[in-house]
Design a protein around this motif. Structure first.
Motif: not given
Length: 227
Positions: A51-55, A67-73
């Motif tokens: 998701x983050x790669x594309x956005x 950002x990935x860590x923040x989305x799934x913490x």
């Protein structure tokens, strides 16, 4: 009812909602949700990364990792659990309920991961079905929340230091449960780089213990004038 709670196999959903503490008090219930939690965690890490790669095509690897860590913490997954109604459907033991388990972010986030894993299996391992469910949840997270959380993630900061100064390989965490109750375990984690221990920490779950170990490692580096 949110679509993530709509299952063809109701037994699979039931298992995803069943915490270890419930099985401990009801031995005939069968399997608890920890294996599904493991699967859901892997799926969420993949989908959030994609998701983050594309956005965020303008962001580099380090920023995307934060950002990935923040989305799934834990905090964010607990929020997702509340948004889709998983929190009040968790099947908890009496002790966990008395300790406020329905409002416990650790239990909420773990159950959310388990339900994601179960939803994937219920849809014949179709990742597209899961993506259709979780991407709107990712979209709902305010940008300022992601930024504030991504700026303070200790594991990412330690990994960045390691890859700048020691090796391109990521740090290795060894984590195990050392005590606590079935609904409130205590974990300890040690972090190693090239087989050398850099830090140790404790937490209510594996993720918190690993973050504490990274924070301990960063504190040692700062004390030694290396950070």
């Amino acid at each position: 009812m949110h679509k993530i709670l709509t299952f063809r196999n109701e037994k699979l959903l039931r298992r995803a909602l069943t915490h270890r503490s419930y099985v401990h008090e009801n031995p005939g219930e069968g399997e608890h949700n920890e294996r599904l939690e493991f699967l859901g965690d892997a799926i969420l890490n993949f989908l959030s990364g994609e998701y983050l790669y594309h956005h965020h095509s303008e962001k580099g690897e380090d920023e995307l990792t934060r950002r990935r860590s923040a989305l799934v913490d834990e905090k964010q997954l607990a929020k997702f659990a509340e948004e889709v109604g998983i929190d009040l459907r968790m099947r908890l033991g009496r002790g966990a309920i008395l300790d406020g388990g329905f409002q416990n972010p650790n239990l909420q986030s773990s159950t959310f991961e388990a339900v994601v894993g179960a939803y994937y299996l219920d849809n014949n391992c179709d990742i597209e079905a899961v993506r259709a469910i979780v991407e709107p949840l990712f979209d709902s997270v305010p940008e300022q929340i992601v930024i504030s959380r991504s700026n303070v993630d200790s594991k990412n900061r330690f990994q960045e230091w390691v890859q700048r100064n020691v090796t391109t390989n990521p740090p290795e965490y060894i984590t195990k449960q050392v005590g606590g109750l079935s609904h409130a375990p205590v974990f300890t984690a040690k972090v190693f780089v090239n087989a050398k221990e850099y830090g140790e920490g404790k937490g209510r779950n594996k993720k918190d213990a690993e973050k504490a170990a990274a924070e301990n490692a960063l504190a040692k580096l700062k004390q030694e004038g290396m950070l």
